[in-house]
Enzyme design. Structure first.
Site, PDB file in Angstrom:
ATOM      1  N   ASP A   1      56.292  59.638  -7.821  1.00  0.00           N
ATOM      2  CA  ASP A   1      57.478  58.822  -7.020  1.00  0.00           C
ATOM      3  C   ASP A   1      58.414  58.458  -8.296  1.00  0.00           C
ATOM      4  OD1 ASP A   1      56.839  56.676  -4.597  1.00  0.00           O
ATOM      5  OD2 ASP A   1      58.441  56.204  -6.137  1.00  0.00           O
TER       6      ASP A   1
ATOM      7  N   GLY B   1      56.966  49.633   7.163  1.00  0.00           N
ATOM      8  CA  GLY B   1      57.649  49.910   5.802  1.00  0.00           C
ATOM      9  C   GLY B   1      58.069  51.351   5.339  1.00  0.00           C
TER      10      GLY B   1
ATOM     11  N   HIS C   1      51.170  58.072  -0.201  1.00  0.00           N
ATOM     12  CA  HIS C   1      51.336  57.567  -1.564  1.00  0.00           C
ATOM     13  C   HIS C   1      49.842  57.734  -2.240  1.00  0.00           C
ATOM     14  CE1 HIS C   1      55.057  55.252  -1.259  1.00  0.00           C
ATOM     15  NE2 HIS C   1      54.965  55.529   0.041  1.00  0.00           N
TER      16      HIS C   1
ATOM     17  N   HIS D   1      54.546  61.199   4.364  1.00  0.00           N
ATOM     18  CA  HIS D   1      53.946  61.185   2.849  1.00  0.00           C
ATOM     19  C   HIS D   1      52.818  60.225   2.815  1.00  0.00           C
ATOM     20  CE1 HIS D   1      57.305  58.199   3.200  1.00  0.00           C
ATOM     21  NE2 HIS D   1      56.591  57.677   2.339  1.00  0.00           N
TER      22      HIS D   1
END
Ligand code: 5GP
Ligand code: ZN
Length: 128
Positions: A42, A108, A117, A115
Site C-alpha cells: 500500500d 469506506g 488489505h 482488494h
C-alpha cells in the site's frame, strides 16, 4: 460470444488505478503475482506491514462477487498466511494481522477494484 462493457464486467478497466498497476503502467512494490492474483505494498501504509491482495481480473468490489468467483477468492485467501509471514508479520497468536475488505461508500472503499488489505507488524500502528 463477444463480451461488451455493457453486458459483462471488463477484464481490465483502463481507468482503474489497480488495473494500471497490474499492467505495469503505474509503479508499485510487488509482493506476489500469479496468473490470477496480484499483491503489492500500500502506498499509504497503516502498519509496518501493509499490502493489498487483488484479483488480476477487474472486479469492482466484494459486492460484485458471486458463486463464479468462489475458487478465485478461495485461492486469494489461502495465500494470505504465507504472504503475511513473508512480508514480516509475526506468527500467530502473539503476532498475526488484520485482513480487511472495505466495500462500497459506506464501507469506506476508495478504489473500485476488489482488494484485501493485509496489515500487521508490531504496534502501535499509524491507524487501525
Ligand atoms: P480502500 O479505502 O479502497 O479500501 O483502500 C485503497 C487503498 O489503496 C488505500 O489504502 C490506498 O493507500 C491504496 N492506494 C491507492 N492508490 C494507490 C496507488 O497508486 N498505489 C498503491 N500502492 N496503493 C494505492
Ligand atoms: Zn481494476
Amino acid at each position: 460470444m463477444t463480451a461488451t462493457p455493457s453486458t459483462e464486467s471488463l477484464v481490465h478497466d483502463p481507468n482503474c488505478i489497480f488495473c494500471k498497476i497490474i499492467a505495469g503502467k503505474v509503479p508499485a512494490r510487488v509482493v506476489y503475482q500469479d496468473e490470477e492474483v496480484f499483491a503489492f505494498h500500500d502506498i499509504n501504509p497503516w502498519a509496518p506491514v501493509h499490502f493489498l491482495l487483488i484479483p488480476k481480473r477487474h472486479i469492482a468490489s466484494m459486492a460484485h462477487v458471486g458463486a463464479e468467483h468462489a475458487a478465485l477468492l478461495g485461492r486469494m485467501l489461502a495465500l494470505v498466511p504465507q504472504l503475511a509471514l513473508e512480508q514480516g508479520c509475526n506468527p500467530y497468536p502473539d503476532g498475526g494481522y488484520r485482513l480487511l475488505c472495505n466495500t462500497g461508500r459506506e464501507g469506506g472503499q476508495e478504489v473500485q477494484h476488489l482488494h484485501f488489505h493485509v496489515m500487521g507488524g508490531p504496534r502501535p500502528w499509524a491507524r487501525g
